[in-house]
Write a protein that holds these residues in place. Sequence first.
Motif, PDB file in Angstrom:
ATOM      1  N   TYR A  44      42.533  54.150  43.572  1.00 59.31           N
ATOM      2  CA  TYR A  44      42.899  53.334  42.426  1.00 59.31           C
ATOM      3  C   TYR A  44      44.235  53.860  41.874  1.00 59.31           C
ATOM      4  O   TYR A  44      44.365  55.040  41.546  1.00 59.31           O
ATOM      5  CB  TYR A  44      41.801  53.372  41.361  1.00 59.31           C
ATOM      6  CG  TYR A  44      40.562  52.648  41.837  1.00 59.31           C
ATOM      7  CD1 TYR A  44      39.606  53.304  42.593  1.00 59.31           C
ATOM      8  CD2 TYR A  44      40.385  51.290  41.576  1.00 59.31           C
ATOM      9  CE1 TYR A  44      38.486  52.632  43.059  1.00 59.31           C
ATOM     10  CE2 TYR A  44      39.266  50.612  42.036  1.00 59.31           C
ATOM     11  CZ  TYR A  44      38.334  51.293  42.787  1.00 59.31           C
ATOM     12  OH  TYR A  44      37.223  50.617  43.268  1.00 59.31           O
ATOM     13  N   ARG A  94      44.007  48.495  43.231  1.00 60.58           N
ATOM     14  CA  ARG A  94      43.087  49.129  44.180  1.00 60.58           C
ATOM     15  C   ARG A  94      43.772  49.112  45.541  1.00 60.58           C
ATOM     16  O   ARG A  94      44.380  48.098  45.923  1.00 60.58           O
ATOM     17  CB  ARG A  94      41.795  48.318  44.239  1.00 60.58           C
ATOM     18  CG  ARG A  94      40.876  48.708  45.378  1.00 60.58           C
ATOM     19  CD  ARG A  94      39.802  47.687  45.638  1.00 60.58           C
ATOM     20  NE  ARG A  94      39.115  48.010  46.882  1.00 60.58           N
ATOM     21  CZ  ARG A  94      37.811  48.235  46.964  1.00 60.58           C
ATOM     22  NH1 ARG A  94      37.047  48.133  45.874  1.00 60.58           N
ATOM     23  NH2 ARG A  94      37.263  48.545  48.119  1.00 60.58           N
ATOM     24  N   ASP A  99      33.065  49.926  46.349  1.00 57.89           N
ATOM     25  CA  ASP A  99      34.067  50.295  45.346  1.00 57.89           C
ATOM     26  C   ASP A  99      34.896  51.501  45.794  1.00 57.89           C
ATOM     27  O   ASP A  99      35.835  51.897  45.102  1.00 57.89           O
ATOM     28  CB  ASP A  99      33.395  50.607  44.007  1.00 57.89           C
ATOM     29  CG  ASP A  99      32.720  49.388  43.400  1.00 57.89           C
ATOM     30  OD1 ASP A  99      31.630  49.533  42.822  1.00 57.89           O
ATOM     31  OD2 ASP A  99      33.291  48.273  43.521  1.00 57.89           O
ATOM     32  N   TRP A 102      46.747  48.221  36.859  1.00 56.90           N
ATOM     33  CA  TRP A 102      45.830  48.917  37.747  1.00 56.90           C
ATOM     34  C   TRP A 102      45.746  48.151  39.067  1.00 56.90           C
ATOM     35  O   TRP A 102      45.641  46.916  39.084  1.00 56.90           O
ATOM     36  CB  TRP A 102      44.431  49.014  37.131  1.00 56.90           C
ATOM     37  CG  TRP A 102      44.291  50.074  36.091  1.00 56.90           C
ATOM     38  CD1 TRP A 102      44.359  49.925  34.737  1.00 56.90           C
ATOM     39  CD2 TRP A 102      44.035  51.465  36.319  1.00 56.90           C
ATOM     40  NE1 TRP A 102      44.169  51.128  34.100  1.00 56.90           N
ATOM     41  CE2 TRP A 102      43.966  52.092  35.050  1.00 56.90           C
ATOM     42  CE3 TRP A 102      43.856  52.252  37.465  1.00 56.90           C
ATOM     43  CZ2 TRP A 102      43.717  53.461  34.898  1.00 56.90           C
ATOM     44  CZ3 TRP A 102      43.621  53.603  37.318  1.00 56.90           C
ATOM     45  CH2 TRP A 102      43.556  54.204  36.037  1.00 56.90           C
TER      46      TRP A 102
END
Lengths: 113, 109
Positions: free
Chosen positions: B86, B37, B82, B35
Motif C-alpha cells: 500500500y 495498492r 488484501d 492511497w
Amino acid sequence: DTGVSQDPRHKITKRGQNVTFRCDPISEHNRLYWYRQTLGQGPEFLTYFQNEAQLEKSRLLSDRFSAERPKGSFSTLEIQRTEQGDSAMYLCASSLFANTEAFFGQGTRLTVV
Amino acid sequence: EDQVTQSPEALRLQEGESSSLNCSYTVSGLRGLFWYRQDPGKGPEFLFTLYSAGEEKEKERLKATLTKKESFLHITAPKPEDSATYLCAVKAEGYKLSFGAGTTVTVRA
C-alpha cells in the motif's frame, strides 16, 4: 479497456543500447506522467506533460533520457546508452485535472544486462 | 522538499485481524493525499483521494483518514486477497506525486 496502456511490458537490453517505451493514457486525460520505481521503493517522478507540452522534468531525468508527447495523445520515453542503473519499472500515469487522482499503467520492466 | 514516510515497512496479519497503516507527510501546501495498492509486478491501483484534515473515505474493508500531519489506512477484518503493498503519495505545489516507500501487507488464512 479504457485504462492506461504501456508497451512493452518487459524489456531486456544490453548495456549501451537505446530503448523506447510507449504509453497510451486514458483518452480524455490531457495530463500524463512518467515515473520510475526500483525494488522496495515508491515511484519517483520523472516528467510531466500537459497536452503536448513538457512542463516539468525531474533532476533524475539525465540527458540520456528524453520524453515526447507529439500530438498530446500517446507518449514515448527513450533511454539512450543504457546503464545497469537504469534497470527499473517505468510507470506511466494520466489524470484529468491537476489535483485529482492519477491512474497508472502496468509498467514496463527494464533489465539492463 | 516534500517528504512522505510510511510505517511499518511490513505487516503480517492473520485473516480477520484488523490493523492500521501510517503515512506521515511534510509538505508545503497540501493539494491532495492519495492511497494506492500495488500487487507484485503491476502498476499502482488507485484507492482514495483525501483533500482536507478530518476527511474520511471508505471502500469495502479499507478506510482512509487524514489529519494535518498524517494519514491512516485502516484495514478491517482483512482477507488474504488484501495482501499487497500500500503506497501513500502527496501532491503539493507543482505537478508531481511524492510517494512513500510503501507498507507490504501479508494476510494469512
